[in-house]
Motif scaffolding. Structure first.
Motif: not given
Length: 164
Positions: A31, A23, A26-27
């Motif tokens: 992002r 996570g 991923y961020f």
């Protein structure tokens, strides 16, 4: 093997931390970094497209300038050919005029020379006739003891010159 026995106890915690790490990655990457990289790639693509467009515009402008130059060059070449043709025509006309003038002078000189030659020939023929008539009178007087008049001698010489 003790590690396999512990697997059931630590399985849930390992999955939790795996999800937390994925996570986070991923961020942070998905992002945070990927949009920046995509924006950079987009800007680069836009810059390349703009550069290609500017290059095409410059090429089109250069082609137009070259075409305009070719038209001017062809027009200048045609104008130069016209000037050369005109100059040749004027030179030819001038040359023909001068040749005609020179030919007229030569013809005049030739006619004068022929007249002088004819006069000289006539004078020479008259002198020859006169000398021949005197010689004929002298010869007949010496050889034949005959006196021939000048008129008879000239007449005989003229007949002899006409036949010979």
């Amino acid at each position: 093997m003790p590690q396999i026995a512990q697997l059931a106890e630590t399985y849930a915690s390992q999955i939790f931390w795996l999800l937390v790490i994925f996570g986070f990655v991923y961020f942070v990457v998905g992002r945070g970094m990927v949009p920046k990289v995509m924006d950079t790639v987009g800007l680069r693509d836009k810059q390349i497209a703009d550069d290609l467009s500017a290059a095409q515009s410059a090429r089109d402008a250069a082609d137009e300038a070259e075409e305009a130059w070719r038209k001017r060059e062809n027009a200048n070449r045609e104008a130069a050919q016209a000037l050369v043709s005109e100059a040749k025509g004027k030179a030819q006309a001038s040359t023909e005029g001068k040749l005609a003038e020179v030919q007229a002078r030569i013809d005049t000189q030739l006619a004068e020379a022929e007249a002088r030659i004819e006069e000289s020939r006539a004078a020479a023929a008259a002198e020859i006739e006169s000398v021949a008539a005197e010689a004929a009178q002298d010869i007949t007087a010496r050889l034949g003891n005959v006196i021939v008049t000048e008129t008879e001698a000239r007449s005989a010489v003229q007949k002899a010159m006409a036949h010979g």
